[in-house]
Design a protein around this motif. Structure first.
Motif, PDB file in Angstrom:
ATOM      1  N   ASP A 200       0.616  -1.267  -0.390  1.00  0.00           N
ATOM      2  CA  ASP A 200       0.020  -0.049  -0.244  1.00  0.00           C
ATOM      3  C   ASP A 200       0.664   1.257   0.213  1.00  0.00           C
ATOM      4  O   ASP A 200       1.678   1.621   0.737  1.00  0.00           O
ATOM      5  CB  ASP A 200      -0.644  -0.165   1.730  1.00  0.00           C
ATOM      6  CG  ASP A 200      -1.632   0.938   1.115  1.00  0.00           C
ATOM      7  OD1 ASP A 200      -1.930   1.695  -0.016  1.00  0.00           O
ATOM      8  OD2 ASP A 200      -2.629   1.220   1.787  1.00  0.00           O
ATOM      9  N   ARG A 201       0.757   1.926  -1.253  1.00  0.00           N
ATOM     10  CA  ARG A 201       2.716   2.754  -1.206  1.00  0.00           C
ATOM     11  C   ARG A 201       1.917   4.015  -2.001  1.00  0.00           C
ATOM     12  O   ARG A 201       1.196   4.016  -3.034  1.00  0.00           O
ATOM     13  CB  ARG A 201       3.611   2.311  -2.226  1.00  0.00           C
ATOM     14  CG  ARG A 201       4.458   1.191  -1.010  1.00  0.00           C
ATOM     15  CD  ARG A 201       5.282   0.542  -1.719  1.00  0.00           C
ATOM     16  NE  ARG A 201       5.949  -0.877  -1.407  1.00  0.00           N
ATOM     17  CZ  ARG A 201       6.478  -1.290  -2.449  1.00  0.00           C
ATOM     18  NH1 ARG A 201       7.084  -1.115  -3.371  1.00  0.00           N
ATOM     19  NH2 ARG A 201       6.900  -2.442  -1.087  1.00  0.00           N
ATOM     20  N   VAL A 202       1.804   5.240  -1.521  1.00  0.00           N
ATOM     21  CA  VAL A 202       1.892   6.170  -2.527  1.00  0.00           C
ATOM     22  C   VAL A 202       3.087   6.539  -3.146  1.00  0.00           C
ATOM     23  O   VAL A 202       4.055   7.452  -2.302  1.00  0.00           O
ATOM     24  CB  VAL A 202       0.908   7.451  -1.725  1.00  0.00           C
ATOM     25  CG1 VAL A 202       0.698   9.018  -2.039  1.00  0.00           C
ATOM     26  CG2 VAL A 202      -0.403   7.066  -0.349  1.00  0.00           C
ATOM     27  N   TYR A 203       3.365   6.364  -4.113  1.00  0.00           N
ATOM     28  CA  TYR A 203       4.612   7.161  -4.700  1.00  0.00           C
ATOM     29  C   TYR A 203       4.567   8.378  -5.067  1.00  0.00           C
ATOM     30  O   TYR A 203       3.843   9.101  -5.843  1.00  0.00           O
ATOM     31  CB  TYR A 203       4.467   6.061  -6.027  1.00  0.00           C
ATOM     32  CG  TYR A 203       5.134   5.474  -5.848  1.00  0.00           C
ATOM     33  CD1 TYR A 203       6.521   4.776  -5.822  1.00  0.00           C
ATOM     34  CD2 TYR A 203       4.582   4.391  -5.587  1.00  0.00           C
ATOM     35  CE1 TYR A 203       6.789   3.533  -5.183  1.00  0.00           C
ATOM     36  CE2 TYR A 203       4.824   2.552  -5.268  1.00  0.00           C
ATOM     37  CZ  TYR A 203       6.288   2.479  -5.415  1.00  0.00           C
ATOM     38  OH  TYR A 203       6.789   1.173  -4.690  1.00  0.00           O
ATOM     39  N   ASN A 233      -2.186  -3.356  -2.843  1.00  0.00           N
ATOM     40  CA  ASN A 233      -2.563  -5.296  -2.685  1.00  0.00           C
ATOM     41  C   ASN A 233      -2.686  -5.559  -1.892  1.00  0.00           C
ATOM     42  O   ASN A 233      -1.455  -5.401  -0.494  1.00  0.00           O
ATOM     43  CB  ASN A 233      -1.721  -5.580  -4.008  1.00  0.00           C
ATOM     44  CG  ASN A 233      -1.763  -7.284  -4.113  1.00  0.00           C
ATOM     45  OD1 ASN A 233      -1.794  -7.955  -3.124  1.00  0.00           O
ATOM     46  ND2 ASN A 233      -2.344  -7.738  -5.479  1.00  0.00           N
ATOM     47  N   PRO A 234      -3.050  -5.968  -1.338  1.00  0.00           N
ATOM     48  CA  PRO A 234      -4.123  -6.410   0.239  1.00  0.00           C
ATOM     49  C   PRO A 234      -3.383  -7.385   0.072  1.00  0.00           C
ATOM     50  O   PRO A 234      -3.091  -8.169   1.386  1.00  0.00           O
ATOM     51  CB  PRO A 234      -5.456  -6.327   0.381  1.00  0.00           C
ATOM     52  CG  PRO A 234      -5.728  -7.312  -1.013  1.00  0.00           C
ATOM     53  CD  PRO A 234      -4.743  -6.475  -2.154  1.00  0.00           C
ATOM     54  N   GLY A 249      -8.735 -13.490  -4.568  1.00  0.00           N
ATOM     55  CA  GLY A 249      -8.807 -13.000  -5.758  1.00  0.00           C
ATOM     56  C   GLY A 249      -7.585 -11.424  -5.431  1.00  0.00           C
ATOM     57  O   GLY A 249      -7.192 -11.505  -6.820  1.00  0.00           O
ATOM     58  N   TYR A 250      -6.445 -11.883  -4.784  1.00  0.00           N
ATOM     59  CA  TYR A 250      -5.556 -10.519  -4.448  1.00  0.00           C
ATOM     60  C   TYR A 250      -4.524 -11.264  -5.527  1.00  0.00           C
ATOM     61  O   TYR A 250      -3.543 -10.572  -5.727  1.00  0.00           O
ATOM     62  CB  TYR A 250      -4.645 -10.786  -3.038  1.00  0.00           C
ATOM     63  CG  TYR A 250      -4.026 -11.793  -2.643  1.00  0.00           C
ATOM     64  CD1 TYR A 250      -2.618 -12.402  -2.932  1.00  0.00           C
ATOM     65  CD2 TYR A 250      -5.328 -12.994  -2.463  1.00  0.00           C
ATOM     66  CE1 TYR A 250      -2.542 -13.766  -2.431  1.00  0.00           C
ATOM     67  CE2 TYR A 250      -4.743 -14.306  -1.973  1.00  0.00           C
ATOM     68  CZ  TYR A 250      -3.154 -14.359  -2.048  1.00  0.00           C
ATOM     69  OH  TYR A 250      -2.624 -15.795  -1.696  1.00  0.00           O
ATOM     70  N   LEU A 251      -4.878 -12.529  -6.001  1.00  0.00           N
ATOM     71  CA  LEU A 251      -3.825 -13.216  -7.128  1.00  0.00           C
ATOM     72  C   LEU A 251      -3.603 -12.474  -8.332  1.00  0.00           C
ATOM     73  O   LEU A 251      -2.903 -13.101  -8.953  1.00  0.00           O
ATOM     74  CB  LEU A 251      -3.669 -14.646  -7.041  1.00  0.00           C
ATOM     75  CG  LEU A 251      -3.568 -15.607  -5.801  1.00  0.00           C
ATOM     76  CD1 LEU A 251      -3.192 -16.636  -5.565  1.00  0.00           C
ATOM     77  CD2 LEU A 251      -1.707 -14.977  -5.720  1.00  0.00           C
ATOM     78  N   ASN A 252      -4.824 -12.048  -8.391  1.00  0.00           N
ATOM     79  CA  ASN A 252      -5.571 -11.346  -9.631  1.00  0.00           C
ATOM     80  C   ASN A 252      -5.726 -10.167  -9.867  1.00  0.00           C
ATOM     81  O   ASN A 252      -6.336  -9.529 -11.173  1.00  0.00           O
ATOM     82  CB  ASN A 252      -6.615 -12.124 -10.325  1.00  0.00           C
ATOM     83  CG  ASN A 252      -6.021 -13.686 -10.547  1.00  0.00           C
ATOM     84  OD1 ASN A 252      -6.258 -14.502  -9.840  1.00  0.00           O
ATOM     85  ND2 ASN A 252      -5.443 -13.876 -10.994  1.00  0.00           N
TER      86      ASN A 252
END
Ligand code: BG6
Length: 279
Positions: A200-203, A233-234, A249-252
């Motif tokens: 969970d990143r804010v660039y 991606n959680p 779902g996180y895999l896709n």
């Protein structure tokens, strides 16, 4: 609005959707959230990930597709503390403003039905414009209709569908600084982004181009009017904790969001366009 490529499908068990069937693509837009649910260029798989357990009945924001976050991104703060995460408009009903195009491109514009007291309080107006062809262009357009400068944040929160997150690489953010929302640290990206845990990143960057590659599929993403690019991606445990997120779902999926997170100041009468283009 009479256009052969779009029709409103009335649902009894879910919010109404606009069904788009065009020589170059098919797509679905939920009236709730003005939310793009699916986008399939002809003979291709969906470019967007939509959770099979997403609530589509208007009881909560839709998990997947393209949520629109406005007039803030993330938790509400200050005078809006306690209001919903990511703002109001992903939980409102929207109106169709415009459909125009031909057999090559189709432009669809919608705006949220902001309650009048809220609209007065905010002093801001917003609409989304989707420009479809065999590519996708999304613009979130905000106007300050008040007589004072106003501050906002926002995001086009696109859920990209990927065949396998473990073979996915996000490139071109190398050397960008990011705020890690999980560790609360500031870091610098040193190589391409590979995701094998919760991210969970804010660039904090206004750079326009990046890409997301899985196996032989590559999505080229460009943006404008943003000060940040968010990557989310959680991963397994957080996904399991969300009832509207498929366990696997996180895999896709991976969210790559064009955003303003640093506080965009909009002068009275001025209009701002936040854009995300995908090809
Ligand atoms: C991302 C945020 O943009 O959206 C995450 O950076 C957040 O912190 C995610 O968890 C999903 O938010 P929501 O409100 O749709 O569950």
């Amino acid at each position: 609005m009479n256009n052969p490529y779009i029709k409103l499908v009335k649902k009894t068990d879910a919010s109404d959707i606009f069904q788009l069937v065009h020589p170059r693509f098919t797509a679905q837009i939920s009236k709730f959230g003005g939310h793009l649910l699916t986008f399939k260029p002809t003979n291709q798989d969906d470019w967007l990930w939509l959770s099979s357990t997403a609530k589509l009945d208007g009881t909560k924001p839709i998990r997947g597709g393209v949520p629109l976050c406005w007039p803030w991104f993330g938790p509400a703060t200050g005078e809006f503390a306690g209001e919903p995460q990511h703002g109001y408009i992903r939980s409102l009903d929207w109106e169709l403003l415009l459909v125009e195009g031909d057999d090559k491109t189709l432009t669809v514009r919608l705006s949220p039905n902001l309650p009048s007291e809220l609209s007065e309080k905010l002093g801001l107006e917003v609409y989304v414009e989707y420009k479809f062809s065999s590519k996708l262009k999304i613009s979130l357009v905000t106007t300050n209709v008040s007589d004072k400068p106003l501050k906002l944040s926002q995001a086009i929160h696109t859920y990209f569908r990927v065949d396998n997150i473990q073979n996915t690489e996000i490139t071109d953010l190398e050397e960008c600084h990011y705020e890690d929302k999980l560790t609360k640290e500031s870091n610098q990206q040193v190589s391409t982004i590979k995701i094998d845990q919760s991210v969970d990143r804010v660039y904090v960057t206004d750079q326009s181009d990046l890409s997301c590659k899985t196996n032989s599929t590559i999505r080229l993403i460009s943006g404008a009017g943003h000060d940040s690019i968010v990557v989310w991606n959680p991963w397994k445990d957080l996904a399991k904790g969300m009832p509207d997120f498929d366990d696997d779902g996180y895999l896709n999926m991976v969210c790559i969001e064009m955003a303003n997170t640093q506080g965009l100041i909009l002068a009275p009468g001025k209009t701002h366009k936040l854009k995300q283009n995908i090809r």
